[in-house]
Design a protein around this motif. Structure first.
Motif, PDB file in Angstrom:
ATOM      1  N   ASP A 125      18.746  27.707  50.131  1.00  0.00           N
ATOM      2  CA  ASP A 125      19.424  28.195  48.825  1.00  0.00           C
ATOM      3  C   ASP A 125      18.846  29.643  48.448  1.00  0.00           C
ATOM      4  O   ASP A 125      19.016  30.035  47.340  1.00  0.00           O
ATOM      5  CB  ASP A 125      19.392  27.063  47.735  1.00  0.00           C
ATOM      6  CG  ASP A 125      17.925  27.179  47.229  1.00  0.00           C
ATOM      7  OD1 ASP A 125      17.028  27.731  48.028  1.00  0.00           O
ATOM      8  OD2 ASP A 125      17.901  26.858  46.042  1.00  0.00           O
ATOM      9  N   THR A 126      18.136  30.270  49.488  1.00  0.00           N
ATOM     10  CA  THR A 126      17.720  31.810  49.487  1.00  0.00           C
ATOM     11  C   THR A 126      18.826  32.584  48.653  1.00  0.00           C
ATOM     12  O   THR A 126      18.644  33.296  47.747  1.00  0.00           O
ATOM     13  CB  THR A 126      16.939  32.233  50.529  1.00  0.00           C
ATOM     14  OG1 THR A 126      16.031  31.413  51.042  1.00  0.00           O
ATOM     15  CG2 THR A 126      16.408  33.490  49.935  1.00  0.00           C
ATOM     16  N   THR A 146      21.747  31.755  47.688  1.00  0.00           N
ATOM     17  CA  THR A 146      22.395  31.662  46.463  1.00  0.00           C
ATOM     18  C   THR A 146      21.288  31.995  45.147  1.00  0.00           C
ATOM     19  O   THR A 146      21.979  32.430  44.205  1.00  0.00           O
ATOM     20  CB  THR A 146      22.184  29.846  46.239  1.00  0.00           C
ATOM     21  OG1 THR A 146      23.369  29.427  47.387  1.00  0.00           O
ATOM     22  CG2 THR A 146      22.975  29.579  44.968  1.00  0.00           C
ATOM     23  N   GLN A 147      20.185  31.902  45.295  1.00  0.00           N
ATOM     24  CA  GLN A 147      19.452  32.017  44.275  1.00  0.00           C
ATOM     25  C   GLN A 147      19.433  33.785  44.116  1.00  0.00           C
ATOM     26  O   GLN A 147      19.468  34.182  42.640  1.00  0.00           O
ATOM     27  CB  GLN A 147      17.878  31.770  44.370  1.00  0.00           C
ATOM     28  CG  GLN A 147      17.599  30.229  44.473  1.00  0.00           C
ATOM     29  CD  GLN A 147      18.137  29.555  43.298  1.00  0.00           C
ATOM     30  OE1 GLN A 147      18.108  30.112  42.157  1.00  0.00           O
ATOM     31  NE2 GLN A 147      18.980  28.493  43.225  1.00  0.00           N
ATOM     32  N   ARG A 207      20.291  35.701  40.666  1.00  0.00           N
ATOM     33  CA  ARG A 207      19.533  36.763  40.052  1.00  0.00           C
ATOM     34  C   ARG A 207      20.263  37.969  39.859  1.00  0.00           C
ATOM     35  O   ARG A 207      20.256  38.542  38.809  1.00  0.00           O
ATOM     36  CB  ARG A 207      18.320  36.887  40.718  1.00  0.00           C
ATOM     37  CG  ARG A 207      17.186  37.489  40.371  1.00  0.00           C
ATOM     38  CD  ARG A 207      15.957  37.349  41.016  1.00  0.00           C
ATOM     39  NE  ARG A 207      16.179  37.899  42.458  1.00  0.00           N
ATOM     40  CZ  ARG A 207      16.218  39.119  43.133  1.00  0.00           C
ATOM     41  NH1 ARG A 207      16.257  40.232  42.549  1.00  0.00           N
ATOM     42  NH2 ARG A 207      16.672  39.248  44.346  1.00  0.00           N
TER      43      ARG A 207
END
Lengths: 430, 430, 430, 430
Positions: free
Chosen positions: B319-320, B322-323, B327
């Motif tokens: 989920d990199t 996605t995060q 952000r």
């Protein structure tokens, strides 16, 4: 011949998949007229991407241009912004194809598929005329989205719409009816008679040779008369040249020998030359009436397709390819006639023009069986027609003569096999 | 800023062309979030191919895979035959995206454009239910072919059809009406009341965040309630995730945070990752009712797109991204709120989710003027909304934070300029 | 010939009024075949209420029954409640007409007009089959409400809809096309061919003799073949016998000599006998599938019409009237042939059957001019056909032979006058 | 209560018959508010031919005029030729109704039924505007032919079409939605927003009080606002005054107290006064755009209806009847309120205006049961509403007060009986 890879499609893909059923192998690479599969087999391609690979697979010139463009980080996707790749295509397309033929049409880029080109043409004809009905012909095939499907004749495909398909009037195509019935006189009689129920249409859409509909070729005389009828009644004539165009029947535009300039022309399939999605609509300038963005689509600016399409234009700088197609077309014609003559029991008839030919087989299931046999023999070919009753040949236009004859031999043997099976009172497919 | 190359489009292309008017330059190469033009200028791309370039231009991993595939003469075009490229995509798509989310959907490949995916979904819903009407929402945008256009709200686009567009019932989208009016209660009331004139529909089509319609984001609660309503009435729920999907709002599927599993899901735009035409429809297995070939299309087997799409899946193994999107989305949100706070006279409002944001500007012409100013300042961005009243931001999800802030600064100055001009009682655009 | 009373229509009535323009007089009383006007003139009626007055005006038997019913305060309006008047009609209709002909049809009362009967028939055919398209024929006329208008051929009438008229496929009527073209073979070919674009229809609607369309009589052989084709394809056959029925061509039902029993039959016009609004639909019992109230209408229970319709059945207790009509029909035929033979320059042709005859006049405007002249001479007659090119004769079936011959003499003189005028190179109308 | 005569309907009539099921008796004569049956029973008529008998059955003045006309062989059927009977009606209608109200409308005679009037109005609005969509309202009822059915809300009736019903946009009627939702603001918001999917309509059709839809009365304020909205957007406003007009709510036209002049007005039902089929459409002169015969119909010239309709105008020479209706309406209202107050368990609500009132009963089946009980008690009344949830009262406007109170007493007892039955946990109907 099933493979673990074929299972993948079984597991994950929708039941709507179809060619993977007709050609149960998994393909890897391809070059010219040849296709290779995981199993190591090599096939002669008489299908050519349903007409999307007229120049064969992975043409070296286009490949080089494509690799160069990608390597140099050429912009890949650009909507309908201005790009160098698109500008070059437009200039060359005009120079090589439009100007020499006296076509002053504007180039409209719809989404990069045939059906999108057809939808655009239909919308435009309706907008230009303020009318609704489109005249289409029996056994026409124009696409699977709602507007195109409404002008497509096939009942199985039409059934998929889940809606009554409307605003179309189907007329008998060139030789749909025998007994000397003249389909254009009928159309004109319907237009003339104020009580016929035929509302003055927004246009007429036609394929010069119906591909999916059974390789039915209209004569040039018929096309010229249709064109004149449209002019007389002020009906925009739309030629869907998606399958028959790009040289498939000899000249770039299939209608050229008829001496006509259709108002709206749809191109796609072999337009990009390399099998990349691309489509365009040629519009007579006075009909170019959409406002900015009134029709659009995300993938109008598929730059890679512009690059290969520009390179593909090299085939059209002179008439070498056209002559080649006509010559090879005769080879196919002779071969099909020989098969037909040998097997009258299959109720055969030979159809088509240029390298868009077919062997109609009245014996039930025969055409499907022939294609299945041919595939076993290493030739990829498909049926067409409302009852899949025609074995269709769409080899790459660039196929070497030897390979063409080799493929035809495989097909001839397939016909023999099927005829034998039927003669023994067995079902056509085994 | 006109160039000889821009003249090419003027001379040869249809009047329907639009973005080449908004961005009057000729683009050549691109990388990541940057686009370069013939004139040598470099632009920050806040448009990302209208959402088709979520991973930026010409991603190195995809580029390498693409070059390797082409160099090795991988089959480029294969209709819906089995190919290694397609099998790999299917397996990885299932493994990386479907299985972890508990989605048992079958993958249906329509033609490689968004509108083709939508047309397929609509046909399928109608076939499955035997009903005709589709519920769509105000300011929906689903495409330009006849079926999709009928469920699209924009009156200018609808006018291009040249036909009455039918079999659609428009309902107010999430917050279309203020004053605490609950659009879903209204829909349910219409369904319940046997005299409402609302025939039981064949399905509901919805975007979770309306892109073209003005960056209108439905709350997850609203989406969940819509989903439950559909279940209660046995209405197939179609989520058109063409623009909001592929991570644009954070998660791969935009509807994930709502905790729903739509019956039919349309994907396209960033699906191939590289801007290549590709589309698919995910279908709940019991609704996978098309027969073989009942829907088809020539460019379903665009192998290059399968290759890059497979490579693009690397972004979704954890989920990199996605995060990251969430952000960066906050950064955009703050910047837009600052612009809004500074210029109340422009009647601003801030909209959207993830990296799909917009600055609504009630002052007439202001959003268009802001985008034009931003382009002069080196940022490509477009408007959306029925009156082009929203300055829309769709930067690549992978844009570096610094470039994102730089682009936002350019935009902020553009807003200042426009506000100043309006304050001086001049027209928004100059 | 204008009168103060004619001004009333000019002042207050809509521009859509039409017969008051063709027959510019104000009528007061009528009896049998004679109509009288305010100006004191007496006209022979060759129009008979466009076929609604087959038994002549104000028949004494019906008049007496009507006066008795009204005087006794018989219920005048009863929706579809049970009434004695309606029960009597149903019993007698069954006894006199249905039972002897082996027709087991149920009687459905729609609203009391022809178009309402047609609309009901079309709805029912669609409901029964679950299909949408209706096959209709060139120059058909079935009514002016939306459903009926869609199966009506006349382009001027169709233009009034303000909507595209759909879900109809027009086929060439019996002899619409010359050159030995067989319209039913064509229809069957379209049904057989899975690519013809002709979706399997919900039914076929036909008039045995087209009244408004130009007095075109289909042969009984053609009707029989149409009936058999419908049976073969399971298509409900709807005969619209509104104008040709009630004895107009001889037998009560115009299709009797063809030896067929249509699935659905529409009656109106002369059904009530006295010119009162009344209509019914006869439905094969297994197609009687509407639920209670699924079709309705306020004026279904027009008791006065039931009373006169019951009385009118006395004409059908034996075949006297039928023989009479056939005999008088021959008189008309001979007279028309004589006119035709005398004036080949008018490009005449004689059409029709029974007392539904017409003189087609190819010379432009001639038929209208003949009717205008005949009116001056004391005969009321109208044109029909898509170009108003047929002088139509619909005298009361009960007209005395002498009056019939007198009217034909007036008409013959009118033809002479018009021919003379045209020969002098003057416009047909003066 | 079955009789040999009732068997006749069972044997010969279509299953679509409905009121003969609700009122299982066979009616013979009628006078004023009373109806008699074969069995000798006498009923108070609270149904009045579904509003077609506002002046009661067989009014003596009209009866005399009718007998005189028939006796004198007045022309009974005259299409749209000029007749003395029609001229008299037009002059008196203008003098008594149009001129005093400042209505300059032209009178258009469609076929003699309500649905024909509505079809004509819709065609005209579409022709005048060149647009297609019609705004109609939830629970609207406009008729059963295809065009009228498309603007009718009832799902059971709509299902009978066998076609998707289109070109209609349903909006919530006046108080369809509670919670203070303003349906006209919603409509205007849909019109204003260029992305709402609401194509600019060809017109709006509305009933001021919905009869079939459940006796839903729009406030005069709402009607005035609707009228103003139509004016603002240049949308022809069609008032279907077929049931609510002819004095049913007090004034001749139901919209008079709203202070509006609709562009197009449909009248039928009680227009002829005697229950004879008749209809007309009032058209604003500048919208009177049909050409001669562009809409027509055989029974436009029902002279007997002109005769009684002319006589019926005597009721409108002053406001006596209007005042009478309002006064009796209050009596009904009070009676219904008393029933409602007495039986809160039936979830009652009182609806309507003038002598068009209803008692809504939320308890399932209760309204039907009340009407069945009332019939046993000698009162004819029917339900309305999408779930037949309203016991509807449409007594003749001329009913004597004593008879009105007597009928209301019968109804009150029926409500008591049903309430008792439900309280005992038995089904509403027994």
């Amino acid at each position: 011949m099933t493979s673990p890879t074929l299972d993948v499609f079984e597991r994950h893909e929708s039941a709507v998949r179809s060619y993977v059923r007709s050609f149960p192998d998994v393909f890897t690479t391809a070059k010219g007229h040849l296709v290779r599969s995981e199993s190591g087999r090599e096939y002669i391609d008489f299908f050519a991407g349903a007409g999307a690979l007229n120049y064969g697979h992975n043409d070296d010139g286009m490949k080089a241009a494509l690799l160069e463009y990608i390597s140099g980080d050429g912009i890949a996707h650009a909507l309908d912004m201005g790009t160098t790749a698109k500008a070059r295509f437009l200039e060359r397309f005009h120079e090589v194809l439009l100007a020499p033929r006296g076509l002053e049409h504007r180039v409209l880029f719809p989404g990069p598929t045939g059906t999108n080109a057809v939808e655009t043409a239909l919308k435009l004809a309706r907008k230009v005329t303020g009318r609704e009905k489109i005249v289409s012909f029996t056994n026409a095939f124009h696409g699977m989205t709602l507007g195109s499907l409404a002008v497509t004749g096939n009942s199985f495909k039409r059934g998929g719409a889940g809606l009554p398909l409307d605003n179309t009037v189907f007329m008998p195509f060139a030789d749909f009816l025998d007994e000397g019935f003249d389909s254009l006189s009928y159309l004109e009689r319907m237009l003339e008679n104020g009580g016929s129920g035929m509302d003055l249409p927004a246009g007429v859409i036609v394929e010069t040779v119906q591909g999916e509909g059974g390789i039915n070729a209209a004569s040039f005389g018929w096309l010229k008369r249709l064109n004149d009828l449209c002019a007389r009644w002020d009906l925009p004539l739309i030629v869907d040249d998606i399958q028959a165009g790009c040289g498939r029947t000899g000249p770039f535009f299939s209608f050229e020998p008829a001496g006509i300039k259709p108002d709206i022309i749809c191109l796609s399939k072999s337009l990009s030359g390399y099998g990349l999605p691309m489509a365009l609509v040629l519009v007579r300038p006075d009909m170019d009436l959409f406002g900015p963005g009134e029709h659009n689509g995300t993938f109008r600016g598929n730059s890679m397709a512009f690059v290969t399409a520009t390179e593909a234009l090299r085939f059209w700088e002179d008439d070498t390819l056209t002559q080649d197609v006509l010559r090879k077309g005769e080879i196919v014609q002779e071969a099909l006639e020989a098969m037909a003559a040998k097997h009258p029991d299959l109720k055969p008839d030979v159809r088509g023009r240029g390298l868009m030919r077919g062997l109609g087989l009245g014996a039930e299931g025969a055409a499907n069986a022939v294609c299945a046999e041919a595939f076993k023999g290493g030739v990829i070919m498909e049926t067409s027609g409302p009852a899949s009753e025609v074995a269709k040949l769409l080899p790459p236009l660039t196929i070497p003569e030897a390979a063409l004859r080799q493929g035809l031999d495989v097909m001839a043997k397939a016909v023999d096999t099927v005829a034998e099976r039927i003669a023994k009172d067995q079902p056509a497919a085994a």
